[in-house]
Enzyme design. Structure first.
Site, PDB file in Angstrom:
ATOM      1  N   ALA A  10       0.803  -1.230   0.000  1.00 21.53           N
ATOM      2  CA  ALA A  10       0.000   0.000   0.000  1.00 21.53           C
ATOM      3  C   ALA A  10       0.829   1.270   0.000  1.00 21.53           C
ATOM      4  CB  ALA A  10      -0.931   0.007   1.218  1.00 21.53           C
ATOM      5  N   GLY A  11       2.108   1.178   0.317  1.00 18.34           N
ATOM      6  CA  GLY A  11       2.916   2.376   0.530  1.00 18.34           C
ATOM      7  C   GLY A  11       3.158   3.182  -0.739  1.00 18.34           C
ATOM      8  N   ARG A  15      10.217   8.416  -0.680  1.00 18.82           N
ATOM      9  CA  ARG A  15      11.649   8.586  -0.981  1.00 18.82           C
ATOM     10  C   ARG A  15      12.019   8.136  -2.388  1.00 18.82           C
ATOM     11  NH1 ARG A  15      14.540   5.435   3.603  1.00 18.82           N
ATOM     12  NH2 ARG A  15      16.366   5.967   2.328  1.00 18.82           N
ATOM     13  N   LYS A  22       5.531   2.311  -5.202  1.00 14.91           N
ATOM     14  CA  LYS A  22       6.851   1.776  -4.895  1.00 14.91           C
ATOM     15  C   LYS A  22       7.003   0.314  -5.301  1.00 14.91           C
ATOM     16  CE  LYS A  22       8.117   1.006  -0.566  1.00 14.91           C
ATOM     17  NZ  LYS A  22       8.707   1.137   0.788  1.00 14.91           N
ATOM     18  N   GLN A  75      -6.307  -0.414   1.471  1.00 15.78           N
ATOM     19  CA  GLN A  75      -6.078   0.367   2.680  1.00 15.78           C
ATOM     20  C   GLN A  75      -6.226   1.846   2.292  1.00 15.78           C
ATOM     21  OE1 GLN A  75      -2.090   0.346   4.273  1.00 15.78           O
ATOM     22  NE2 GLN A  75      -2.782   0.686   6.382  1.00 15.78           N
ATOM     23  N   ASN A 169      14.618  -7.555  13.563  1.00 13.45           N
ATOM     24  CA  ASN A 169      13.280  -7.854  13.070  1.00 13.45           C
ATOM     25  C   ASN A 169      13.138  -7.489  11.598  1.00 13.45           C
ATOM     26  OD1 ASN A 169      10.476  -8.399  13.024  1.00 13.45           O
ATOM     27  ND2 ASN A 169      10.037  -6.229  13.444  1.00 13.45           N
ATOM     28  N   ASN A 226      13.443   1.347  -0.357  1.00  9.40           N
ATOM     29  CA  ASN A 226      12.736   2.569   0.011  1.00  9.40           C
ATOM     30  C   ASN A 226      13.160   3.787  -0.801  1.00  9.40           C
ATOM     31  OD1 ASN A 226      11.162   1.537   2.347  1.00  9.40           O
ATOM     32  ND2 ASN A 226      13.206   1.134   3.158  1.00  9.40           N
ATOM     33  N   ASN A 368       7.503  -3.955 -43.630  1.00 15.34           N
ATOM     34  CA  ASN A 368       6.380  -4.731 -43.118  1.00 15.34           C
ATOM     35  C   ASN A 368       5.174  -3.907 -42.702  1.00 15.34           C
ATOM     36  OD1 ASN A 368       8.065  -3.692 -41.078  1.00 15.34           O
ATOM     37  ND2 ASN A 368       7.306  -5.161 -39.587  1.00 15.34           N
ATOM     38  N   SER A 387      22.430  -7.143 -51.499  1.00 12.21           N
ATOM     39  CA  SER A 387      22.533  -5.991 -50.597  1.00 12.21           C
ATOM     40  C   SER A 387      21.559  -4.889 -51.005  1.00 12.21           C
ATOM     41  CB  SER A 387      23.958  -5.441 -50.610  1.00 12.21           C
ATOM     42  OG  SER A 387      24.858  -6.394 -50.113  1.00 12.21           O
TER      43      SER A 387
END
Length: 450
Positions: A10-11, A15, A22, A75, A169, A226, A368, A387
């Protein structure tokens, strides 16, 4: 036990300084969200819920293109990570298995890490994913007592002893769906930011005598994005890993750091990749091929022993058979190049088929596009295209035929015929000097007036 994924996407990513959500910024040309979804797919989830917010419509479109069964929760206000997970409640109604919460901007989770989290859930009510941080200063610390996670302490609140802890964490967790929603219902926003933090569920679970543990993984797996700098670093991590895997599989990379790979690039062993080659999405290169320097490949298939480049471009729909040769400054798009056929110099072959053993001369163009529709050029086997030939599609050149240099082909050429279509040359003696004199006089008058 069945599993559901809840992926937080959702963010806005302030930054990133971008109008693009993001999680839709790409790593190896695949949106970060898709990386997260593919990581979670190893669990064979019964349900996948994507929690969107900023750019919800665009995020939902990408998510459901990857997994049409993915459910979307919105959200409306970004009030914290616990609040984001709470938005998945309706999508999880009636589900009694485990929920694994992932982040759409954390693209490098590995299958064994998620599997270990699910295994730990068998013996514990709540499982947190942690990692040993090289520089733990900004992360929340996981305070362990044996296998039990006692609490998560944010750096600003940690004692000197707690700050010395390097087990940190990641924010990811696994929990029974009903238990998780019950814990989230008890999360408060009584903090400086006024947000509902998912990390608070650990303290709430402990207060209810629920068992809580943490599973460890490498820090690189928890790398979050971020900023643009983070994005570049994350792409660098992916590229380094992908190059190392190719080298281990028997692919020669002459200058590995200059080769750019997409997330789905497949290259067979004994293939040689020269410097400064870019692989876009959807490329398969079979064993023993050679991709020479400064070539760009996207949406194409290259068969065994084919040679591409240098400075070649293969666009979507290019299909090259064994021993095909595509040379410098040649572009192939939506075309089949059969076994042993050669397009060696300065040519464009689009919406076409080139038969086995045919040779396409320098400067050849398949014309084409008529401004509205695309048309096909069919070149048979053993054909020699002189050619600077223009092939105005739709047109067919039969087996064993030939076109003269400078020919504009506007009608079919039968097998073994020679097509010649160019204006008669006429030389006018002395005209070059007269023309040069006239132009020089004109230039002198203009320069004098200026």
């Amino acid at each position: 036990m069945t599993t559901a994924l809840v992926i937080l996407a959702a963010g806005k990513g302030t930054r990133m300084n971008s109008d693009i959500p993001k999680v839709l910024h790409p790593i190896a040309q695949v949106p970060m969200l898709v990386h997260a979804m593919r990581a979670g797919s190893v669990l064979s989830p019964e349900r996948t819920v994507i929690v969107t917010g900023h750019g919800a419509e665009a995020v939902a479109k990408i998510a459901q293109a990857e997994d049409e069964t993915a459910q979307i929760a919105v959200q409306e206000e970004q009030l914290g990570t616990a609040h984001a997970v709470a938005q998945a409640r309706d999508a999880l109604e009636g589900f009694d298995g485990d929920v694994v919460v992932l982040y759409g901007d954390t693209p490098f989770l590995q299958a064994d890490t998620l599997e270990r989290m699910i295994e730990a859930r068998v013996q514990n009510d709540l499982v947190i994913l942690g990692f040993a941080a090289a520089d733990p200063a900004r992360y929340g610390r996981l305070v362990m007592n044996g296998d039990t996670l006692e609490r998560i302490v944010e750096f600003k609140d940690a004692s000197d002893e707690e700050r010395a802890i390097t087990f940190c964490n990641s924010g990811l967790l696994a929990c029974n769906a009903e238990t998780l929603m019950s814990l989230i219902d008890a999360v408060s926003n009584d903090n400086a930011s006024g947000e509902y933090y998912l990390t608070d569920v650990v303290e709430i679970a402990r207060s209810r005598d629920l068992s809580v543990t943490a599973v460890a993984c490498d820090e690189a797996q928890t790398l979050g994005v971020n900023s643009r700098a983070d994005l570049a670093a994350a792409d660098g991590v992916f590229q380094a890993q992908a190059r190392a895997e190719l080298l281990d599989l028997g692919v020669t990379l002459m200058a590995p750091e200059t080769v750019y790979l997409a997330a789905d690039t497949v290259i067979g062993r004994d293939t040689v990749i020269e410097p400064n080659v870019v692989f876009g999405p959807g490329v398969t290169v079979e064993s023993g091929a050679t991709i020479r320097a400064f070539s760009h490949l996207e949406g194409c298939h290259v068969s065994r022993e084919a040679i591409i480049g240098p400075y070649a471009r293969l666009r979507p729909g290019a299909e090259l058979a064994e021993n095909a040769r595509i040379g410098n400054f040649v572009e192939i798009k939506n075309a089949e190049i059969a076994e042993g056929a050669k397009v060696n110099h300065l040519s464009y072959i689009g919406d076409a088929s080139v038969g086995a053993g045919s040779n396409i001369g320098a400067g050849t163009i398949t014309c084409n596009y008529d401004g509205v529709m695309k048309h096909k050029t069919t070149i048979g086997e053993g054909v020699f295209i002189g050619s600077n030939t223009m092939l105005v599609a739709p047109v067919t050149v039969g087996d064993g035929a030939m076109t003269a240099t400078g020919t504009v082909v506007t009608k079919d050429v039968e097998a073994e015929a020679l097509a010649v279509a160019r204006a008669k040359q006429e030389n006018k003696p002395g005209y070059a000097r007269k023309l040069f004199d006239m132009l020089k006089a004109k230039k002198a008058r203009r320069d004098k007036e200026a």
